[in-house]
Motif scaffolding. Structure first.
Motif, PDB file in Angstrom:
ATOM      1  N   LEU A 124       0.829  -1.206   0.000  1.00  0.00           N
ATOM      2  CA  LEU A 124       0.000   0.000   0.000  1.00  0.00           C
ATOM      3  C   LEU A 124       0.865   1.260   0.000  1.00  0.00           C
ATOM      4  N   ALA A 125       1.928   1.261   0.793  1.00  0.00           N
ATOM      5  CA  ALA A 125       2.830   2.409   0.819  1.00  0.00           C
ATOM      6  C   ALA A 125       3.423   2.650  -0.566  1.00  0.00           C
ATOM      7  N   PHE A 126       3.876   1.592  -1.210  1.00  0.00           N
ATOM      8  CA  PHE A 126       4.439   1.708  -2.549  1.00  0.00           C
ATOM      9  C   PHE A 126       3.391   2.258  -3.523  1.00  0.00           C
ATOM     10  N   ALA A 127       2.177   1.736  -3.444  1.00  0.00           N
ATOM     11  CA  ALA A 127       1.099   2.178  -4.337  1.00  0.00           C
ATOM     12  C   ALA A 127       0.737   3.644  -4.104  1.00  0.00           C
ATOM     13  N   LEU A 128       0.963   4.118  -2.881  1.00  0.00           N
ATOM     14  CA  LEU A 128       0.653   5.502  -2.534  1.00  0.00           C
ATOM     15  C   LEU A 128       1.895   6.396  -2.596  1.00  0.00           C
ATOM     16  N   ASP A 129       2.989   5.870  -3.150  1.00  0.00           N
ATOM     17  CA  ASP A 129       4.239   6.610  -3.314  1.00  0.00           C
ATOM     18  C   ASP A 129       4.763   7.148  -1.986  1.00  0.00           C
ATOM     19  N   LEU A 130       4.802   6.252  -0.993  1.00  0.00           N
ATOM     20  CA  LEU A 130       5.289   6.592   0.338  1.00  0.00           C
ATOM     21  C   LEU A 130       6.428   5.656   0.736  1.00  0.00           C
ATOM     22  N   ALA A 131       7.210   6.071   1.699  1.00  0.00           N
ATOM     23  CA  ALA A 131       8.235   5.198   2.274  1.00  0.00           C
ATOM     24  C   ALA A 131       7.538   4.057   3.006  1.00  0.00           C
ATOM     25  N   PRO A 132       8.169   2.886   3.062  1.00  0.00           N
ATOM     26  CA  PRO A 132       7.525   1.738   3.708  1.00  0.00           C
ATOM     27  C   PRO A 132       7.103   1.970   5.157  1.00  0.00           C
ATOM     28  N   ASP A 133       7.806   2.839   5.873  1.00  0.00           N
ATOM     29  CA  ASP A 133       7.452   3.065   7.282  1.00  0.00           C
ATOM     30  C   ASP A 133       6.505   4.252   7.477  1.00  0.00           C
ATOM     31  N   ALA A 134       5.966   4.789   6.405  1.00  0.00           N
ATOM     32  CA  ALA A 134       5.131   5.995   6.487  1.00  0.00           C
ATOM     33  C   ALA A 134       3.921   5.823   7.405  1.00  0.00           C
ATOM     34  N   PHE A 135       3.333   4.654   7.426  1.00  0.00           N
ATOM     35  CA  PHE A 135       2.131   4.441   8.234  1.00  0.00           C
ATOM     36  C   PHE A 135       2.453   4.170   9.695  1.00  0.00           C
ATOM     37  N   LEU A 136       3.709   3.945   9.999  1.00  0.00           N
ATOM     38  CA  LEU A 136       4.097   3.628  11.369  1.00  0.00           C
ATOM     39  C   LEU A 136       4.464   4.870  12.167  1.00  0.00           C
ATOM     40  N   LYS A 137       4.712   5.959  11.478  1.00  0.00           N
ATOM     41  CA  LYS A 137       5.127   7.189  12.156  1.00  0.00           C
ATOM     42  C   LYS A 137       3.955   7.813  12.904  1.00  0.00           C
ATOM     43  N   ASP A 138       4.231   8.293  14.096  1.00  0.00           N
ATOM     44  CA  ASP A 138       3.228   8.975  14.904  1.00  0.00           C
ATOM     45  C   ASP A 138       3.368  10.465  14.661  1.00  0.00           C
ATOM     46  N   GLU A 139       2.288  11.103  14.229  1.00  0.00           N
ATOM     47  CA  GLU A 139       2.343  12.509  13.879  1.00  0.00           C
ATOM     48  C   GLU A 139       2.073  13.434  15.064  1.00  0.00           C
ATOM     49  N   ARG A 140       1.817  12.872  16.228  1.00  0.00           N
ATOM     50  CA  ARG A 140       1.556  13.717  17.392  1.00  0.00           C
ATOM     51  C   ARG A 140       2.841  14.401  17.827  1.00  0.00           C
ATOM     52  N   ARG A 141       2.712  15.606  18.299  1.00  0.00           N
ATOM     53  CA  ARG A 141       3.867  16.358  18.777  1.00  0.00           C
ATOM     54  C   ARG A 141       4.052  16.106  20.258  1.00  0.00           C
ATOM     55  N   ALA A 142       5.303  16.085  20.662  1.00  0.00           N
ATOM     56  CA  ALA A 142       5.601  15.945  22.087  1.00  0.00           C
ATOM     57  C   ALA A 142       5.299  17.270  22.786  1.00  0.00           C
ATOM     58  N   SER A 143       4.799  17.190  24.003  1.00  0.00           N
ATOM     59  CA  SER A 143       4.452  18.416  24.742  1.00  0.00           C
ATOM     60  C   SER A 143       5.673  19.022  25.364  1.00  0.00           C
TER      61      SER A 143
END
Length: 69
Positions: A50-69
């Motif tokens: 899916l990452a490849f099909a969406l032109d993303l790095a393989p770990d793109a879905f594993l990254k947490d986008e929340r910011r640290a406080s």
């Protein structure tokens, strides 16, 4: 943001329908629908496809986008 939301957002950014993404990833449209609806989480190998099909790095879905406080 859930995995399903990340996939849906990226698919929409690319202007792809669920059918088009399914064809690129060699899965069914129903499968994409269930993943985007958070009905289940795909196996790691399918996430890579899916990452490849969406032109993303393989770990793109594993990254947490929340910011640290």
């Amino acid at each position: 943001m859930t995995l399903g939301n990340k996939i849906r957002n990226r698919r929409e950014e690319l202007g792809l329908t669920q059918v088009e993404l399914a064809e690129k990833a060699k899965v069914t449209q129903g499968y994409i629908s269930r993943v985007e609806g958070n009905a289940f989480i795909p196996k790691a190998t399918t996430l890579m496809v899916l990452a490849f099909a969406l032109d993303l790095a393989p770990d793109a879905f594993l990254k947490d986008e929340r910011r640290a406080s």
